[in-house]
Design a protein around this motif. Sequence first.
Motif, PDB file in Angstrom:
ATOM      1  N   MET A  65      -5.364 -10.912   0.744  1.00  0.00           N
ATOM      2  CA  MET A  65      -5.844  -9.711   0.092  1.00  0.00           C
ATOM      3  C   MET A  65      -5.452  -8.490   0.921  1.00  0.00           C
ATOM      4  N   SER A  66      -4.959  -7.481   0.288  1.00  0.00           N
ATOM      5  CA  SER A  66      -4.534  -6.257   0.962  1.00  0.00           C
ATOM      6  C   SER A  66      -5.723  -5.429   1.418  1.00  0.00           C
ATOM      7  N   ASP A 124      10.552  -1.358   1.125  1.00  0.00           N
ATOM      8  CA  ASP A 124      10.084  -2.086  -0.057  1.00  0.00           C
ATOM      9  C   ASP A 124       8.637  -1.723  -0.376  1.00  0.00           C
ATOM     10  N   GLY A 125       7.803  -1.643   0.656  1.00  0.00           N
ATOM     11  CA  GLY A 125       6.406  -1.272   0.446  1.00  0.00           C
ATOM     12  C   GLY A 125       6.251   0.162  -0.033  1.00  0.00           C
ATOM     13  N   LEU A 126       6.995   1.080   0.580  1.00  0.00           N
ATOM     14  CA  LEU A 126       6.917   2.492   0.177  1.00  0.00           C
ATOM     15  C   LEU A 126       7.357   2.677  -1.271  1.00  0.00           C
ATOM     16  N   ILE A 127       8.462   2.042  -1.641  1.00  0.00           N
ATOM     17  CA  ILE A 127       8.963   2.170  -3.005  1.00  0.00           C
ATOM     18  C   ILE A 127       7.962   1.582  -4.000  1.00  0.00           C
ATOM     19  N   ALA A 128       7.434   0.417  -3.685  1.00  0.00           N
ATOM     20  CA  ALA A 128       6.459  -0.208  -4.587  1.00  0.00           C
ATOM     21  C   ALA A 128       5.249   0.702  -4.786  1.00  0.00           C
ATOM     22  N   GLY A 163       2.201   0.362   3.019  1.00  0.00           N
ATOM     23  CA  GLY A 163       1.633  -0.151   1.778  1.00  0.00           C
ATOM     24  C   GLY A 163       1.881  -1.628   1.550  1.00  0.00           C
ATOM     25  N   LEU A 164       2.210  -2.342   2.597  1.00  0.00           N
ATOM     26  CA  LEU A 164       2.417  -3.786   2.496  1.00  0.00           C
ATOM     27  C   LEU A 164       1.078  -4.501   2.599  1.00  0.00           C
ATOM     28  N   GLU A 187      -2.499   1.843   5.195  1.00  0.00           N
ATOM     29  CA  GLU A 187      -2.245   2.964   4.297  1.00  0.00           C
ATOM     30  C   GLU A 187      -1.089   2.630   3.353  1.00  0.00           C
ATOM     31  N   ASP A 188      -1.024   3.361   2.263  1.00  0.00           N
ATOM     32  CA  ASP A 188       0.061   3.238   1.298  1.00  0.00           C
ATOM     33  C   ASP A 188       0.698   4.615   1.141  1.00  0.00           C
ATOM     34  N   SER A 189       1.582   4.939   2.061  1.00  0.00           N
ATOM     35  CA  SER A 189       2.172   6.282   2.087  1.00  0.00           C
ATOM     36  C   SER A 189       3.090   6.545   0.901  1.00  0.00           C
TER      37      SER A 189
END
Length: 156
Positions: free
Chosen positions: A1-2, A33-37, A129-130, A135-137
């Motif tokens: 879980m994130s 990949d995380g930033l783009i998602a 954001g992974l 954080e999910d920048s």
Amino acid sequence: MSTTKTPAPTPNLDTSGLSAAIVAATWHARFMDGLIAGAERACADAGIEPLLVRVPGAFELPVVADRLAQTYDVVVALGVVIRGESPHFDYVCRAATDGLTRVALDRATPVGFGLLTCDNDQQAFDRAGLDGSREDSGYAAAIAALETAVALRRLP
């Protein structure tokens, strides 16, 4: 879980009619990949399907962001620069930051600033954001740009 902290968009944010583009560097693929998602998820949450354009690195973000700002209402710029042993980090971060600021001001187009400038891989992971990131920048940069576009649309 994130455990990712994702900023909540402004309630009742009317993004109807807005178009968005994401320009993303290719260096540090895992973090990118995380930033783009995250940026794509923020756009989807706003009912927008963004165009995605890839560039080699952070230094190339401003020129493509400038071209995109001519036809899109919102541009989200994503990249990762990790400090090394030379002053290269400082030059790239400054050039990308100054260039993206110029795009926003010269084009009067919101540019979401999703450029991670980190001392090490752990700092990049924490913001990417992974799963397990703090954080999910990518999401935050897209939401900030979308909210700014809505604010600009309300101005006389």
